[in-house]
Scaffold this active site. Structure first.
Site, short mmCIF file in Angstrom:
data_model
loop_
_atom_site.label_atom_id
_atom_site.label_comp_id
_atom_site.label_asym_id
_atom_site.label_seq_id
_atom_site.Cartn_x
_atom_site.Cartn_y
_atom_site.Cartn_z
N LYS A 13 10.73 8.44 28.62
CA LYS A 13 11.66 8.44 29.76
C LYS A 13 12.30 7.07 29.95
CE LYS A 13 8.66 9.76 32.92
NZ LYS A 13 7.43 9.94 32.12
N ARG A 88 7.18 13.17 41.43
CA ARG A 88 6.05 13.55 40.60
C ARG A 88 5.24 14.68 41.22
NH1 ARG A 88 5.50 8.53 37.72
NH2 ARG A 88 3.91 8.48 36.14
N ARG A 127 2.67 2.07 22.01
CA ARG A 127 3.31 1.23 23.02
C ARG A 127 2.42 0.01 23.31
NH1 ARG A 127 5.58 4.25 28.17
NH2 ARG A 127 3.56 4.14 29.14
N ARG A 139 0.06 -2.58 29.56
CA ARG A 139 -0.15 -1.92 30.85
C ARG A 139 -1.61 -1.53 30.99
NH1 ARG A 139 4.35 2.62 32.05
NH2 ARG A 139 2.50 3.48 33.08
N ARG A 150 -3.69 10.51 33.54
CA ARG A 150 -2.24 10.59 33.82
C ARG A 150 -1.68 11.92 33.35
NH1 ARG A 150 -0.51 5.45 30.76
NH2 ARG A 150 1.61 5.90 31.37
#
Ligand code: AMP
Length: 196
Positions: A13, A88, A127, A139, A150
């Site tokens: 995204k 969300r 990532r 992160r 998540r």
């Protein structure tokens, strides 16, 4: 143009949002980024959100709705924005409709990036590796444990958001598993078909 970008963690995204920012002269509003900034700044809201985020859960609707509502009023949003990571939950989606209506605005399109869940963990691990290689901070929620949470939060709370928008005819689904360019083309085709 006012756009919502939906998709599970690791769907890409953020990457697609950046492209839309450049090509369509709109701003990216990532609630994840805003919450991480608030946590780093040590604001009361940020500190409350931090523990939840680190575990991969969802921050309360009330907090994120307030953050988005305030941010949308900033002058740089006048030409449009892309919401990345918000709404969300269905209550957030309803709150967004109400807030936009109160501000005399309207959502133009909702794009859902549909991805193969099996590939997502690999993307998140990648990532994290890329962040390390670039000397950036990884992160705190880009690890297998938090990622599982998540994904679970996405399935339970965010998947119904897609149905919510589908019912009102605002949803466009694109295949998120293709190359970045191919996904971008699909998104452009969907947005170009929308009359603003
Ligand atoms: P993201 O950067 O979109 O992956 O978001 C990172 C984390 O921030 C999420 O796992 C949640 O803990 C929190 N978060 C971001 N956006 C929202 C939202 N709209 N509602 C609730 N929590 C959120």
């Amino acid at each position: 143009m006012k756009i919502v970008l939906l998709g599970p963690p690791g769907a890409g995204k953020g990457t697609q949002a950046l492209r839309l920012v450049e090509n369509r002269n709109i701003v990216q509003l990532s609630t994840g980024e805003m919450l991480r900034a608030a946590a780093a700044a040590g604001t009361p809201v940020g500190l409350r959100a931090k523990a939840v985020m680190d575990g991969g859960g969802l921050v309360s609707d009330e907090i994120v709705v307030d953050i988005v509502s305030e941010r949308i009023d900033a002058p740089d949003c006048a030409n449009g924005f892309i919401l990345d990571g918000f709404p969300r939950t269905v209550p957030q989606a309803r709150a967004l409709d109400t807030m936009l209506q109160q501000k005399g605005l309207r959502l133009d399109a909702v794009i859902e990036m549909v991805v193969d869940e099996a590939a997502l963990l690999a993307r998140i691990e990648n990532r994290a590796r890329e962040a390390v290689a670039a000397g950036k901070e990884v992160r705190r929620d880009d690890n297998p444990e938090a990622f599982k949470q998540r994904l679970e939060a996405y399935r339970a709370q965010t998947a119904p958001v897609s149905a919510f928008y589908g019912q009102s005819g605002r949803l466009h689904r694109v295949t998120g598993m293709l190359s970045i360019e191919a996904v971008a083309e699909e998104i452009d085709a969907a947005l170009d078909a929308v009359t603003v």
